[in-house]
Design a protein around this motif. Sequence first.
Motif, short mmCIF file in Angstrom:
data_model
loop_
_atom_site.label_atom_id
_atom_site.label_comp_id
_atom_site.label_asym_id
_atom_site.label_seq_id
_atom_site.Cartn_x
_atom_site.Cartn_y
_atom_site.Cartn_z
N PHE A 68 0.84 -1.22 0.00
CA PHE A 68 0.00 0.00 0.00
C PHE A 68 0.86 1.26 0.00
O PHE A 68 0.63 2.20 -0.77
CB PHE A 68 -0.93 -0.03 1.21
CG PHE A 68 -1.65 1.27 1.42
CD1 PHE A 68 -1.27 2.11 2.49
CD2 PHE A 68 -2.66 1.67 0.57
CE1 PHE A 68 -1.93 3.30 2.68
CE2 PHE A 68 -3.31 2.86 0.77
CZ PHE A 68 -2.96 3.69 1.83
N ILE A 69 1.83 1.21 0.88
CA ILE A 69 2.70 2.38 0.98
C ILE A 69 3.47 2.58 -0.33
O ILE A 69 3.60 3.71 -0.83
CB ILE A 69 3.66 2.23 2.17
CG1 ILE A 69 2.87 2.34 3.49
CG2 ILE A 69 4.77 3.30 2.12
CD1 ILE A 69 3.63 1.87 4.71
N LEU A 70 3.96 1.46 -0.85
CA LEU A 70 4.71 1.54 -2.11
C LEU A 70 3.84 2.10 -3.23
O LEU A 70 4.26 2.96 -4.01
CB LEU A 70 5.24 0.17 -2.50
CG LEU A 70 6.57 -0.25 -1.87
CD1 LEU A 70 6.86 -1.71 -2.12
CD2 LEU A 70 7.72 0.61 -2.41
N VAL A 71 2.65 1.56 -3.27
CA VAL A 71 1.73 2.05 -4.32
C VAL A 71 1.48 3.54 -4.15
O VAL A 71 1.46 4.31 -5.13
CB VAL A 71 0.42 1.24 -4.29
CG1 VAL A 71 -0.67 1.92 -5.12
CG2 VAL A 71 0.65 -0.19 -4.76
N LEU A 72 1.28 3.91 -2.92
CA LEU A 72 1.02 5.34 -2.65
C LEU A 72 2.19 6.20 -3.10
O LEU A 72 2.01 7.27 -3.70
CB LEU A 72 0.75 5.49 -1.14
CG LEU A 72 0.07 6.80 -0.72
CD1 LEU A 72 -1.30 6.90 -1.36
CD2 LEU A 72 -0.08 6.84 0.80
N ILE A 73 3.36 5.70 -2.75
CA ILE A 73 4.57 6.45 -3.14
C ILE A 73 4.65 6.54 -4.65
O ILE A 73 4.94 7.60 -5.21
CB ILE A 73 5.82 5.79 -2.55
CG1 ILE A 73 5.86 5.97 -1.02
CG2 ILE A 73 7.09 6.40 -3.18
CD1 ILE A 73 6.86 5.10 -0.31
N LEU A 74 4.36 5.41 -5.27
CA LEU A 74 4.40 5.41 -6.74
C LEU A 74 3.39 6.40 -7.31
O LEU A 74 3.67 7.11 -8.29
CB LEU A 74 4.14 4.00 -7.27
CG LEU A 74 5.31 3.03 -7.21
CD1 LEU A 74 4.86 1.61 -7.52
CD2 LEU A 74 6.43 3.45 -8.16
N ILE A 75 2.24 6.38 -6.70
CA ILE A 75 1.21 7.32 -7.16
C ILE A 75 1.69 8.76 -7.04
O ILE A 75 1.53 9.58 -7.95
CB ILE A 75 -0.12 7.11 -6.40
CG1 ILE A 75 -0.75 5.77 -6.81
CG2 ILE A 75 -1.09 8.26 -6.66
CD1 ILE A 75 -1.88 5.32 -5.92
N LEU A 76 2.27 9.04 -5.88
CA LEU A 76 2.77 10.39 -5.64
C LEU A 76 3.83 10.76 -6.67
O LEU A 76 3.84 11.87 -7.22
CB LEU A 76 3.33 10.50 -4.23
CG LEU A 76 2.28 10.54 -3.10
CD1 LEU A 76 2.96 10.40 -1.75
CD2 LEU A 76 1.47 11.83 -3.14
#
Lengths: 156, 260
Positions: free
Chosen positions: B27-35
């Motif tokens: 989740f965090i990784l995805v979020l970071i990627l999104i950002l």
Amino acid sequence: MKTIDTVSTIVERVHSTEDLEKIETEISVWINDGGSFHSTMLSPDQVEQLTTTIDNNQRVNLSRPEVVLNLNKLRQALHQLPVLELVCPFVPDPTFKQEVIRQLQKSVTGNFVAKFSTKTELIAGMQLIFKGKFKDYSLLKQLEDRKAEIFGEVLR
Amino acid sequence: MNNQENLLNTIQAGGGTSFWDKDQSIFILVLILILITINLVLLLVYYFEYKRNQKLLGISKKFADAERLYKRSQESANQLLNQTIEESQLIIERAYKEANNIIQQMRKTTEKIDSKTEAEMTKLVADGKVNLQKQIDSFSQEFKAGLTQLGQSQTDEVKKIQVQIYRETLTSLQEMIANLKNQSMAVQAEAGAQAQEELKKMQAEVIEYKNKELGKINNNLYDILIKSAKIVLGEGLDINVKKETVLKAIENAKRDGLIS
């Protein structure tokens, strides 16, 4: 008396062109008609001097040619007289002419012949022509001389 | 970031291999990627828009085109900026919604969620949103500043062109006016000279006519006067008077030396 002296005395008696014309006419008539010479202008002595001569203490008639010669001398002398022309505003009668000539003789030195003519437009006074000089003493001249003065008054 | 590192370390340590930890990391990784994606997108947008604006902002040599271009570019730039901001906002909202959706979904799939972790994730998302907003604001400010500078330079260029054109036009107009003045003065002078000559001619003619007519009048009057004098004096004068004038004239002639 010599002819010359006679001529001189005759010339002295000629004062006007009428006198000249008269003498000239008398001479011409005598030349044409012959006979003895007569003149109203000349005195009998003057006529005698021109037509006769003294020969052996007698007066003898000169021949016709001699008379003609004398008369021609007279003509010549008369034609050499200076002419004083007077233009009057009226036709002068003989008496007045004589009076004018008398007045002129008081002033003019030598013989002269007075020639009278008439111009009524002069109104009064006279014009004089003598020895190539002309002088206008007429009233007409005075009017012309004072024209500017006269018309100055009129036009003002 | 510390929380993230802690989480990553925990993940790397291999400890706690519960399903929730794994998902959390993803989740965090995805979020970071999104950002990161959002940032990249924004950067790309910025880059492309800037390039587009560069192309639009061309200065025409002609005054009218430069003015139009300037206005057009100004409008376009503003329009683009607004669009960019709007799109960025949309992206942010979308990202935020997506992140929230992910969190909601993850909530649904897990029974227990660490409140602390949840708070940290929420804060992370919120911080990301704030950062993005800040980046967008900063970008828009810089863009506007750049536009303003560009606009001023455009204005200077346009002004230069304007001034040049105005100067050239004014010089031409001044030359025309000077020529017209010279011509009119010459014409006036010529006309004036002609008028003067005509006037002199007229004056001379008038004087001549006047003198002629006055001369006629004078002559007429003189004739009348003479005739009158002739009539009045000539006929009116006595003959004796006339004779006296003649004798008087002889005296005058003697006085004048005419007869001597």
